[in-house]
Design an enzyme around this catalytic site. Sequence first.
Site, PDB file in Angstrom:
ATOM      1  N   LYS A 157      14.046  75.907  76.184  1.00  0.00           N
ATOM      2  CA  LYS A 157      15.593  76.367  76.679  1.00  0.00           C
ATOM      3  C   LYS A 157      16.330  75.021  76.861  1.00  0.00           C
ATOM      4  O   LYS A 157      15.558  73.837  77.016  1.00  0.00           O
ATOM      5  CB  LYS A 157      15.406  77.306  77.917  1.00  0.00           C
ATOM      6  CG  LYS A 157      14.597  76.453  78.946  1.00  0.00           C
ATOM      7  CD  LYS A 157      14.486  77.424  80.237  1.00  0.00           C
ATOM      8  CE  LYS A 157      15.744  77.370  81.077  1.00  0.00           C
ATOM      9  NZ  LYS A 157      15.467  76.267  82.041  1.00  0.00           N
TER      10      LYS A 157
ATOM     11  N   HIS B 148       8.686  79.541  80.114  1.00  0.00           N
ATOM     12  CA  HIS B 148       7.484  79.103  80.550  1.00  0.00           C
ATOM     13  C   HIS B 148       6.827  80.068  81.639  1.00  0.00           C
ATOM     14  O   HIS B 148       5.622  80.093  82.040  1.00  0.00           O
ATOM     15  CB  HIS B 148       7.310  77.643  80.811  1.00  0.00           C
ATOM     16  CG  HIS B 148       7.963  77.188  82.277  1.00  0.00           C
ATOM     17  ND1 HIS B 148       9.413  77.001  82.316  1.00  0.00           N
ATOM     18  CD2 HIS B 148       7.553  76.899  83.298  1.00  0.00           C
ATOM     19  CE1 HIS B 148       9.423  76.810  83.595  1.00  0.00           C
ATOM     20  NE2 HIS B 148       8.556  76.594  84.397  1.00  0.00           N
TER      21      HIS B 148
ATOM     22  N   LYS C 260       2.883  81.802  83.270  1.00  0.00           N
ATOM     23  CA  LYS C 260       2.243  81.743  84.644  1.00  0.00           C
ATOM     24  C   LYS C 260       1.068  83.045  84.805  1.00  0.00           C
ATOM     25  O   LYS C 260       1.483  83.971  84.498  1.00  0.00           O
ATOM     26  CB  LYS C 260       3.220  81.781  85.654  1.00  0.00           C
ATOM     27  CG  LYS C 260       4.398  80.693  85.654  1.00  0.00           C
ATOM     28  CD  LYS C 260       5.176  80.555  86.755  1.00  0.00           C
ATOM     29  CE  LYS C 260       6.151  79.454  86.803  1.00  0.00           C
ATOM     30  NZ  LYS C 260       5.661  78.095  87.275  1.00  0.00           N
TER      31      LYS C 260
ATOM     32  N   GLU D 128      13.278  76.540  94.946  1.00  0.00           N
ATOM     33  CA  GLU D 128      12.917  75.220  94.624  1.00  0.00           C
ATOM     34  C   GLU D 128      13.351  74.555  96.025  1.00  0.00           C
ATOM     35  O   GLU D 128      14.192  74.603  96.519  1.00  0.00           O
ATOM     36  CB  GLU D 128      13.393  74.837  93.408  1.00  0.00           C
ATOM     37  CG  GLU D 128      12.757  75.715  92.389  1.00  0.00           C
ATOM     38  CD  GLU D 128      13.306  74.803  91.072  1.00  0.00           C
ATOM     39  OE1 GLU D 128      12.615  74.177  90.372  1.00  0.00           O
ATOM     40  OE2 GLU D 128      14.363  75.174  90.678  1.00  0.00           O
TER      41      GLU D 128
ATOM     42  N   ASP E   4      20.391  78.365  83.991  1.00  0.00           N
ATOM     43  CA  ASP E   4      19.146  77.333  84.013  1.00  0.00           C
ATOM     44  C   ASP E   4      18.099  78.544  84.382  1.00  0.00           C
ATOM     45  O   ASP E   4      16.899  78.267  83.796  1.00  0.00           O
ATOM     46  CB  ASP E   4      19.238  76.382  85.077  1.00  0.00           C
ATOM     47  CG  ASP E   4      18.013  75.434  85.088  1.00  0.00           C
ATOM     48  OD1 ASP E   4      17.484  75.108  84.021  1.00  0.00           O
ATOM     49  OD2 ASP E   4      17.501  75.096  86.037  1.00  0.00           O
TER      50      ASP E   4
ATOM     51  N   HIS F 150      14.144  82.843  83.176  1.00  0.00           N
ATOM     52  CA  HIS F 150      13.023  83.128  83.969  1.00  0.00           C
ATOM     53  C   HIS F 150      13.103  84.337  84.756  1.00  0.00           C
ATOM     54  O   HIS F 150      12.199  85.292  84.754  1.00  0.00           O
ATOM     55  CB  HIS F 150      12.794  82.063  84.956  1.00  0.00           C
ATOM     56  CG  HIS F 150      12.789  80.593  84.164  1.00  0.00           C
ATOM     57  ND1 HIS F 150      12.053  80.602  83.011  1.00  0.00           N
ATOM     58  CD2 HIS F 150      13.059  79.536  84.614  1.00  0.00           C
ATOM     59  CE1 HIS F 150      12.037  79.405  82.717  1.00  0.00           C
ATOM     60  NE2 HIS F 150      12.568  78.752  83.591  1.00  0.00           N
TER      61      HIS F 150
ATOM     62  N   LYS G  82      18.168  75.803  94.354  1.00  0.00           N
ATOM     63  CA  LYS G  82      17.740  74.355  94.526  1.00  0.00           C
ATOM     64  C   LYS G  82      17.589  74.151  96.250  1.00  0.00           C
ATOM     65  O   LYS G  82      18.817  74.671  96.568  1.00  0.00           O
ATOM     66  CB  LYS G  82      18.671  73.356  93.499  1.00  0.00           C
ATOM     67  CG  LYS G  82      18.403  73.504  92.401  1.00  0.00           C
ATOM     68  CD  LYS G  82      17.279  73.042  91.489  1.00  0.00           C
ATOM     69  CE  LYS G  82      17.193  73.228  89.988  1.00  0.00           C
ATOM     70  NZ  LYS G  82      16.065  73.135  89.289  1.00  0.00           N
TER      71      LYS G  82
HETATM   72  C1  BG6 Z   1      12.855  74.941  84.404  1.00  0.00           C
HETATM   73  C2  BG6 Z   1      14.433  74.850  84.901  1.00  0.00           C
HETATM   74  O1  BG6 Z   1      13.070  76.059  83.345  1.00  0.00           O
HETATM   75  O2  BG6 Z   1      12.425  75.532  85.392  1.00  0.00           O
HETATM   76  C3  BG6 Z   1      14.349  73.884  85.858  1.00  0.00           C
HETATM   77  O3  BG6 Z   1      15.360  74.080  83.882  1.00  0.00           O
HETATM   78  C4  BG6 Z   1      13.328  74.238  87.112  1.00  0.00           C
HETATM   79  O4  BG6 Z   1      15.498  73.446  86.739  1.00  0.00           O
HETATM   80  C5  BG6 Z   1      12.206  74.790  86.576  1.00  0.00           C
HETATM   81  O5  BG6 Z   1      13.133  73.199  88.156  1.00  0.00           O
HETATM   82  C6  BG6 Z   1      11.186  75.552  87.640  1.00  0.00           C
HETATM   83  O6  BG6 Z   1       9.851  75.591  86.781  1.00  0.00           O
HETATM   84  P1  BG6 Z   1       8.390  75.676  87.617  1.00  0.00           P
HETATM   85  O7  BG6 Z   1       7.359  76.228  86.734  1.00  0.00           O
HETATM   86  O8  BG6 Z   1       8.300  74.468  88.414  1.00  0.00           O
HETATM   87  O9  BG6 Z   1       8.846  76.905  88.728  1.00  0.00           O
END
Ligand code: BG6
Length: 494
Positions: free
Chosen positions: A151, A181, A185, A219, A238, A243, A342
């Site tokens: 992505k 991704h 998980k 986050e 994003d 996700h 964030k």
């Molecule tokens: C990414 C985003 O796909 O996922 C990021 O671009 C984000 O902004 C990240 O921080 C979060 O992934 P994880 O696995 O740390 O929750």
Amino acid sequence: MTAKTVPVDSFDLVIFGGTGDLALRKLLPGLLRRYADGQIPQDSRIIGVARDRQNGAEYRARIGEALEKITEAEPLLRARLPAFLQLLDYRPLDATREEGWEEFGELLKTTGPDRIRVFYLSTSPNLFVDLCSRLRDAGLNTGNARVVVEKPIGRDSASAAAINDAVGAAFAEHQTFRIDHYLGKETVQNLLALRFANILFEPLWNAGRIDHVQITVAETVGLEKRAGYYDSSGALRDMVQNHLLQLLCMVAMEPPATLQADALRDEKLKVLRSLKPITATEVSHVTVRGQYRAGASGGAAVPGYLDELGRPDSRTETFVAIKAEVANWRWAGAPFYLRTGKRLPERVSEIVVAFRPVPHSIFDASAGPAQPNRLVLRLQPDEGVKLWLMIKDPGPGGLRMKYVPLDMSFAEAFGVHQPEAYERLLMDVVRGNQSLFMRRDEVEAAWAWIDPILEAWEQLPEAPKPYTAGSWGPNAAVALIERDGRTWHEDTGT
Ligand code: BG6
């Protein structure tokens, strides 16, 4: 049954963007772990590609240094590092220039046409079109080749279609692995096990028994080193388009007939297509966008988004909350509240399935209220599942009720290292298993729902609502759910 590592066939993996952040932070550490676990045969090759002029030895030294830092506290992993580095090679290439591509082709051909070849596009999406046409023109798409697309796949429907067309002109859909991704998980796959390997939940898994669902991906980090990308993207593109919507699909989909990639993806697609469109007139009512101001994170003062960015006028959202509705028989009347941001107070991703209250209480007022059950799936950190139940408060003194979780922490229960999402997904690519990857139509359906929100936001006169770094987002996000007589889930302990 204990965890078992099944080695994959030998492969050649080419990482375009081989010196980039993703390669250094996720892909190469993930490959090292799989290698140390005995899953990657010694004659596999990992070829980093980027524009920097350096040779294989220099690349190995650079990667070795980065991986040494990452493995500092893991002596076993460290011990395998020198042997792992032997798998690595490097080629300087520019997607926009002819030079070097022929030699690169020769290098790949040395392992023969039947070799599993993986092309990982971990570059800026502007290069996807050039890279795919180079690979196609150089005849490098052999039968056993696969392409991995990172992505962002576009910034709206039209740009996503352009990327998918370019990839599709060089690789067939069954060779194309679009990574999200979050699907790699552990707990996301556990959702499949919970839902479809137990009889308990499925009869209750509908709006008749479920009041609503909450999906939170919080986050603590800010912009990190990705200001350029992030500011042109924002939290909706994003995080939500991919996700959060994928998580929503895993909760909401009908039981697929099998775990085969298309069976699973067909069901997810139906959910995406059932999402009720959010119109411009209701956008302010059912969505909230926020942007963090100066505050604190992890006990330290942090600047606001605009200062971190170095531009006073950005309207990019760093927080989103949305009330989403899946308009089908199973879910009509049970909304999905999504939120991500964030610089929130903690890093936590979880799915909360909030059941309806019992229809009638037989208990006296002195017993206290019966709280509705909740099933909480924690994706990170402390992966696990909690099922909140009412029980009798133990001991004498009358019948009083207590709300407690049946609590299963995977780390405590199994004590094994949970593979990182990228580790599993990379091995799935090598095996050719697309179940945890997005099909083109899914990506398009997700954008089709996101596009009108983006367009409506652009028309709004007001900027994103400010929130203090270290808080749970703008007050409006609390109002979004409380207007409906519900609250964001808080773990109150036991
Ligand atoms: C990414 C985003 O796909 O996922 C990021 O671009 C984000 O902004 C990240 O921080 C979060 O992934 P994880 O696995 O740390 O929750």
